[in-house]
Design a protein around this motif. Structure first.
Motif, PDB file in Angstrom:
ATOM      1  N   PRO A 142      29.452  11.395  17.574  1.00 24.99           N
ATOM      2  CA  PRO A 142      29.554  12.000  16.240  1.00 24.99           C
ATOM      3  C   PRO A 142      29.383  10.961  15.140  1.00 24.99           C
ATOM      4  CG  PRO A 142      31.398  12.664  17.630  1.00 24.99           C
ATOM      5  CD  PRO A 142      30.627  11.652  18.411  1.00 24.99           C
ATOM      6  N   ALA A 143      28.550  11.307  14.140  1.00 22.26           N
ATOM      7  CA  ALA A 143      28.220  10.335  13.086  1.00 22.26           C
ATOM      8  C   ALA A 143      29.117  10.523  11.869  1.00 22.26           C
ATOM      9  CB  ALA A 143      26.751  10.495  12.691  1.00 22.26           C
ATOM     10  N   GLY A 144      29.386   9.426  11.201  1.00 24.69           N
ATOM     11  CA  GLY A 144      30.113   9.462   9.930  1.00 24.69           C
ATOM     12  C   GLY A 144      29.511   8.424   9.008  1.00 24.69           C
ATOM     13  N   SER A 145      29.885   8.480   7.753  1.00 25.97           N
ATOM     14  CA  SER A 145      29.509   7.413   6.819  1.00 25.97           C
ATOM     15  C   SER A 145      30.794   6.936   6.156  1.00 25.97           C
ATOM     16  CB  SER A 145      28.531   7.933   5.761  1.00 25.97           C
ATOM     17  OG  SER A 145      29.195   8.809   4.868  1.00 25.97           O
ATOM     18  N   LEU A 146      30.725   5.785   5.508  1.00 31.89           N
ATOM     19  CA  LEU A 146      31.927   5.309   4.817  1.00 31.89           C
ATOM     20  C   LEU A 146      32.365   6.362   3.793  1.00 31.89           C
ATOM     21  CD1 LEU A 146      31.243   1.495   4.282  1.00 31.89           C
ATOM     22  CD2 LEU A 146      31.617   2.795   6.378  1.00 31.89           C
ATOM     23  N   ARG A 147      31.379   6.969   3.140  1.00 37.60           N
ATOM     24  CA  ARG A 147      31.707   7.977   2.126  1.00 37.60           C
ATOM     25  C   ARG A 147      32.301   9.241   2.745  1.00 37.60           C
ATOM     26  NH1 ARG A 147      27.238  10.658  -1.927  1.00 37.60           N
ATOM     27  NH2 ARG A 147      28.611  12.149  -2.970  1.00 37.60           N
ATOM     28  N   SER A 148      31.674   9.727   3.828  1.00 33.28           N
ATOM     29  CA  SER A 148      32.159  10.985   4.416  1.00 33.28           C
ATOM     30  C   SER A 148      33.568  10.824   4.975  1.00 33.28           C
ATOM     31  CB  SER A 148      31.202  11.481   5.509  1.00 33.28           C
ATOM     32  OG  SER A 148      31.345  10.723   6.707  1.00 33.28           O
TER      33      SER A 148
END
Ligand code: BTN
Length: 234
Positions: A140-146
């Motif tokens: 599962p992908a995330g970003s610092l912002r999300s």
């Protein structure tokens, strides 16, 4: 010195291609705002919305006595430190080349070798919204912002990354993987987790001193693996 010279292209196929062929010194980096043919590991693609990610490649000329395969893990320590410096949160390293935040992959590393040159590519998901991240990624992908709700200056993140990488690479040149081993082991995401490698299930034990993953398989016996894909139970 990692980060000098710094080549910037507003858009390119892949930063991995910008460093090859040119007569550049060790430590040269290529940075872009958008890749049209970003490369991932195992022949996959790496896709991002323009202007949202840190996308860079670093040219290294490691000495023959060092094990260049360890460079993904050395890089992962530097990436984790850059993510931690930006967010104030603890990041983990999912062997062999992913950086995780809150159980989501926020960065990937691709080390490509040609002759005695290694080009290490780094992609950090920084300012993507949830909708801009791949929904069907294996991890599962995330970003610092999300994951934090904050936006970040990508130049600040990459400046920290190059500074941390410079230090970690020097430690590796000096002492091999032992030079970064404690900071790797303390961030080992898979340790103690249920994992699957191909058709086999087991429990991940640790990253060993050679940078391999030790697994206790359910069928009995411990084994180490030195490359490949490890899936974890969510
Ligand atoms: C992976 O997790 O599969 C590795 C992804 C590596 C992506 C980066 S983005 C900058 C550099 N250029 C590429 O084409 N790939 C790497």
């Amino acid at each position: 010195m990692i980060g000098k010279p710094r080549l910037f292209a507003p858009e390119c196929e892949s930063t991995q291609l910008l460093l090859l062929g040119a007569d550049l010194p060790e430590g040269a980096v290529a940075v872009t705002d958008h890749q049209t043919a970003g490369r991932g590991r195992l022949g996959r693609t790496w896709v991002e919305a323009p202007g949202t990610a840190v996308l860079c490649s670093v040219l290294l000329r490691p000495p023959a006595e060092r094990r260049a395969v360890e460079l993904s893990l050395v890089t992962a320590v530097a990436v984790a430190e850059a993510v931690e410096a930006a967010t104030g949160l603890s990041a983990q390293i999912k062997w062999p080349n992913d950086v995780m935040l809150n159980r989501r992959k926020v960065a990937g590393i691709l080390a490509e070798m040609r002759d005695s040159v290694v080009v290490v590519g780094i992609g950090i998901n920084v300012n993507q919204t949830r909708e801009q991240l791949p929904a069907d990624a294996r991890t599962p992908a995330g970003s610092l912002r999300s994951l934090t709700g904050c936006e970040y200056d990508r130049d600040d993140v990459s400046a920290t990354l190059f500074a941390r990488f410079d230090q970690r690479y020097a430690q590796w040149l000096d002492r091999g993987l032992d030079g970064v081993f404690d900071d790797l082991g303390s961030r080992d995401f898979l340790r103690g987790r249920r994992v699957r490698v191909g058709d086999e299930a087991g429990t991940a034990l640790q990253i060993d001193r050679q940078g391999r993953l030790e697994i206790a398989f359910d069928t009995g016996g411990h084994r180490t693996i030195d490359s490949g894909e490890v899936e974890f139970e969510r």
